[in-house]
Design a protein around this motif. Structure first.
Motif, short mmCIF file in Angstrom:
data_model
loop_
_atom_site.label_atom_id
_atom_site.label_comp_id
_atom_site.label_asym_id
_atom_site.label_seq_id
_atom_site.Cartn_x
_atom_site.Cartn_y
_atom_site.Cartn_z
N TYR A 42 -117.64 16.77 -2.91
CA TYR A 42 -118.71 17.67 -3.35
C TYR A 42 -118.21 18.73 -4.32
CZ TYR A 42 -122.20 15.77 -0.18
OH TYR A 42 -123.10 14.95 0.44
N LEU A 43 -116.94 19.09 -4.21
CA LEU A 43 -116.39 20.08 -5.14
C LEU A 43 -116.09 19.48 -6.52
CD1 LEU A 43 -113.91 21.99 -2.77
CD2 LEU A 43 -116.19 22.72 -3.52
N LEU A 44 -115.63 18.23 -6.54
CA LEU A 44 -115.20 17.61 -7.79
C LEU A 44 -116.29 16.78 -8.46
CD1 LEU A 44 -111.61 16.44 -6.74
CD2 LEU A 44 -112.24 18.48 -8.02
N ARG A 45 -117.32 16.43 -7.74
CA ARG A 45 -118.37 15.57 -8.30
C ARG A 45 -119.01 16.14 -9.58
NH1 ARG A 45 -123.51 13.86 -4.74
NH2 ARG A 45 -123.78 16.14 -4.83
N PRO A 46 -119.35 17.44 -9.64
CA PRO A 46 -119.92 17.95 -10.89
C PRO A 46 -119.00 17.77 -12.09
CG PRO A 46 -120.26 19.52 -9.11
CD PRO A 46 -119.33 18.48 -8.59
N LEU A 47 -117.69 17.95 -11.86
CA LEU A 47 -116.73 17.78 -12.96
C LEU A 47 -116.64 16.31 -13.39
CD1 LEU A 47 -114.73 19.33 -14.71
CD2 LEU A 47 -112.99 18.97 -12.96
N ILE A 96 -108.83 14.06 -13.68
CA ILE A 96 -108.97 15.14 -12.72
C ILE A 96 -107.81 15.14 -11.73
CG2 ILE A 96 -110.37 15.97 -10.78
CD1 ILE A 96 -112.83 15.04 -12.37
N TYR A 97 -107.39 13.96 -11.28
CA TYR A 97 -106.23 13.87 -10.38
C TYR A 97 -104.98 14.45 -11.02
CZ TYR A 97 -108.11 11.14 -6.46
OH TYR A 97 -108.76 10.75 -5.33
N VAL A 98 -104.74 14.07 -12.26
CA VAL A 98 -103.55 14.57 -12.97
C VAL A 98 -103.65 16.09 -13.15
CG1 VAL A 98 -102.28 14.51 -15.14
CG2 VAL A 98 -103.13 12.38 -14.14
N ALA A 99 -104.84 16.58 -13.51
CA ALA A 99 -105.03 18.02 -13.71
C ALA A 99 -104.80 18.78 -12.40
CB ALA A 99 -106.44 18.29 -14.24
N LEU A 100 -105.30 18.24 -11.29
CA LEU A 100 -105.10 18.88 -9.99
C LEU A 100 -103.62 18.90 -9.61
CD1 LEU A 100 -108.08 17.49 -7.87
CD2 LEU A 100 -107.77 19.82 -8.70
N LEU A 101 -102.93 17.81 -9.91
CA LEU A 101 -101.49 17.75 -9.62
C LEU A 101 -100.73 18.80 -10.41
CD1 LEU A 101 -99.20 16.25 -8.16
CD2 LEU A 101 -99.08 14.71 -10.12
N ILE A 102 -101.06 18.94 -11.69
CA ILE A 102 -100.40 19.94 -12.53
C ILE A 102 -100.70 21.35 -12.04
CG2 ILE A 102 -100.32 20.93 -14.85
CD1 ILE A 102 -100.87 18.10 -15.92
N VAL A 103 -101.98 21.62 -11.73
CA VAL A 103 -102.36 22.94 -11.22
C VAL A 103 -101.66 23.23 -9.90
CG1 VAL A 103 -104.29 24.30 -10.31
CG2 VAL A 103 -104.58 22.99 -12.40
N ILE A 119 -98.00 24.11 -10.59
CA ILE A 119 -97.90 25.47 -11.16
C ILE A 119 -98.15 26.51 -10.08
CG2 ILE A 119 -98.97 27.08 -12.79
CD1 ILE A 119 -99.54 24.67 -14.60
N PHE A 120 -99.18 26.27 -9.25
CA PHE A 120 -99.50 27.22 -8.18
C PHE A 120 -98.34 27.38 -7.21
CE2 PHE A 120 -101.13 28.09 -3.92
CZ PHE A 120 -101.89 29.22 -4.14
N ILE A 121 -97.77 26.25 -6.79
CA ILE A 121 -96.64 26.30 -5.84
C ILE A 121 -95.43 26.98 -6.46
CG2 ILE A 121 -94.99 24.86 -4.57
CD1 ILE A 121 -97.27 22.86 -4.14
N SER A 122 -95.14 26.70 -7.72
CA SER A 122 -93.97 27.28 -8.37
C SER A 122 -94.11 28.78 -8.60
CB SER A 122 -93.71 26.58 -9.71
OG SER A 122 -94.82 26.74 -10.58
N ILE A 123 -95.35 29.27 -8.81
CA ILE A 123 -95.55 30.69 -9.09
C ILE A 123 -95.80 31.49 -7.82
CG2 ILE A 123 -97.05 32.36 -10.26
CD1 ILE A 123 -97.51 30.30 -12.44
N MET A 131 -102.08 11.55 6.00
CA MET A 131 -103.31 12.16 5.51
C MET A 131 -103.25 12.35 4.00
SD MET A 131 -104.46 14.99 8.34
CE MET A 131 -105.83 15.47 7.31
N LEU A 132 -102.09 12.74 3.49
CA LEU A 132 -101.95 12.93 2.04
C LEU A 132 -102.12 11.62 1.29
CD1 LEU A 132 -98.96 15.45 1.83
CD2 LEU A 132 -101.37 15.89 1.34
N LEU A 133 -101.83 10.52 1.94
CA LEU A 133 -102.03 9.21 1.30
C LEU A 133 -103.48 8.74 1.43
CD1 LEU A 133 -98.78 7.35 2.42
CD2 LEU A 133 -99.31 8.20 0.14
N ILE A 134 -104.09 8.99 2.61
CA ILE A 134 -105.44 8.49 2.86
C ILE A 134 -106.47 9.29 2.08
CG2 ILE A 134 -107.23 8.25 4.63
CD1 ILE A 134 -105.03 7.63 6.63
N ILE A 135 -106.31 10.62 2.02
CA ILE A 135 -107.34 11.48 1.41
C ILE A 135 -107.55 11.15 -0.07
CG2 ILE A 135 -107.90 13.86 0.76
CD1 ILE A 135 -106.63 14.70 3.44
N PRO A 136 -106.49 11.06 -0.91
CA PRO A 136 -106.74 10.70 -2.32
C PRO A 136 -107.39 9.32 -2.48
CG PRO A 136 -104.54 11.57 -2.06
CD PRO A 136 -105.07 11.36 -0.69
#
Length: 363
Positions: free
Chosen positions: A51-56, A73-80, A83-87, A169-174
């Protein structure tokens, strides 16, 4: 009328008998329960992300193929995420580590503070000394937390099992999310086929309204919680409160629970502020109250209230009852569940009313 009442009563009695018999042979349903428990959280998280990503996805799929939109979108989320984790990751880890290491000190200081309050002449004069006799409970809580922290190493097998479950879960969810974003729009069409052609239009309306209700609620809660988290962090940082980022995240996450959650999330912040100084605790309380008033008056009614159309008293009762019977998960899920049930009942009642009028007008 009598025959209809008798039929309804017979159906209810049969349902209770079936439930009772099911409790006697619960071992048959154990594999089903395990299956549901295993997939519940992955499906829940994938549904929220859908529901969060559907509009995009809708926006991008107007220009490029849908599958390519999802991959971008998957690649963009991975990059974000990287960056979030590193900062912010190192600061979160630092504050979290300091907070966990200082838990015994926090409980010791809290115990001393309560002892000072007990010795206060004013407290003794009005007979409230017994009200503050909770050192034993504090010691028990501290012992429990210390025991949990001390047993982390011996329980390495359980820890490895938890890590494995998290990786699963990290494998099933995507995987689930990808197919929801790719094929999710077709799901109502498949569901409508199970009904008669006469009822398909009404079922389609119910599914559409359910979809709009869930979408509005999930997106609204994300916006509100993000808004609250940012304001908490700004407020706590401005007054110099320790563990500002961790406490702001706690306040943001507990804000998912309507009405009760914000005050639950404020308790750790208030305790940390109180152990610093009474003035710091007062400032924390002022920040929490001001932010909650801003949210209640300006933010939540505009983002969630108008779309959900649920009375605040109803929300509070539902949250308290769900928390009593199911726990925190129930407090989080009860409002969207109630909203979906409300949509179904409203449409079914409207359909029944129309048919009743048609029967009344028949010669």
């Amino acid at each position: 009328m009598y025959i209809k009442t008798l039929k309804v009563g017979s159906i209810i009695i049969m349902l209770f008998v079936i439930i009772y018999l099911g409790t006697l042979i619960d071992w048959i349903f154990r594999p089903v329960v395990v299956f549901v428990q295993t997939l519940f959280f992955p499906i829940l998280i994938a549904g929220i992300l859908f529901y969060l990503l559907r509009p995009l996805v809708h926006l991008l799929s107007k220009k490029i193929p849908r599958v390519l939109s999802i991959m971008i979108i998957y690649v963009a989320l991975l990059i974000v995420g990287i960056i979030f984790i590193s900062i912010i990751g190192p600061e979160i880890q630092k504050q979290f580590t300091n907070f966990m290491n200082n838990i015994p000190v926090i409980f010791a200081e809290l115990q001393l503070l309560i002892a000072e309050i007990q010795r206060n002449d004013w407290i003794e004069r009005i007979g409230l000394t017994e009200t503050f006799e909770i050192e034993g409970q504090i010691e028990q809580i501290g012992a429990i937390i210390g025991g949990i922290l001390g047993d982390l190493v011996p329980r390495s097998v359980g820890f490895i099992g938890s890590i494995f479950s998290a990786l699963l879960m990290l494998l099933i969810i995507p995987f689930l999310l990808f197919y929801l974003l790719k094929e999710g729009e077709k799901l109502p069409k498949y569901m409508v086929r199970f009904f008669n052609k006469e009822k398909q239009d009404e079922v389609r309306k119910i599914l559409t309204n359910m979809d709009k209700t869930l979408s509005s609620y999930i997106q609204g809660v994300l916006i509100v919680c993000s808004f609250i988290g940012v304001l908490y962090y700004i407020g706590f940082t401005s007054i110099g409160l320790e563990y500002a980022l961790i406490l702001a995240m706690i306040g943001m996450l507990t804000n998912v629970i309507p009405y009760v959650g914000p005050w639950i999330g404020a308790v750790p912040s208030f305790i940390v502020g109180l152990l610093h100084s009474p003035m710091m605790a007062l400032l924390v309380l002022i920040i929490v109250v001001v932010i909650q008033q801003i949210e209640s008056i300006f933010v939540q009614p505009q983002i969630i209230g108008k779309k959900m159309s649920i009375h605040p008293v109803t929300v509070l009762i539902l949250v308290l009852v769900a928390g009593r019977f199911i726990g925190v998960l129930g407090m989080i899920l009860v409002i969207p569940t109630y909203a979906v049930c409300k949509v179904i009942v409203t449409h079914l009642y409207g359909l029944w009313k129309v048919k009743a009028e048609e029967r009344a007008n028949m010669p």
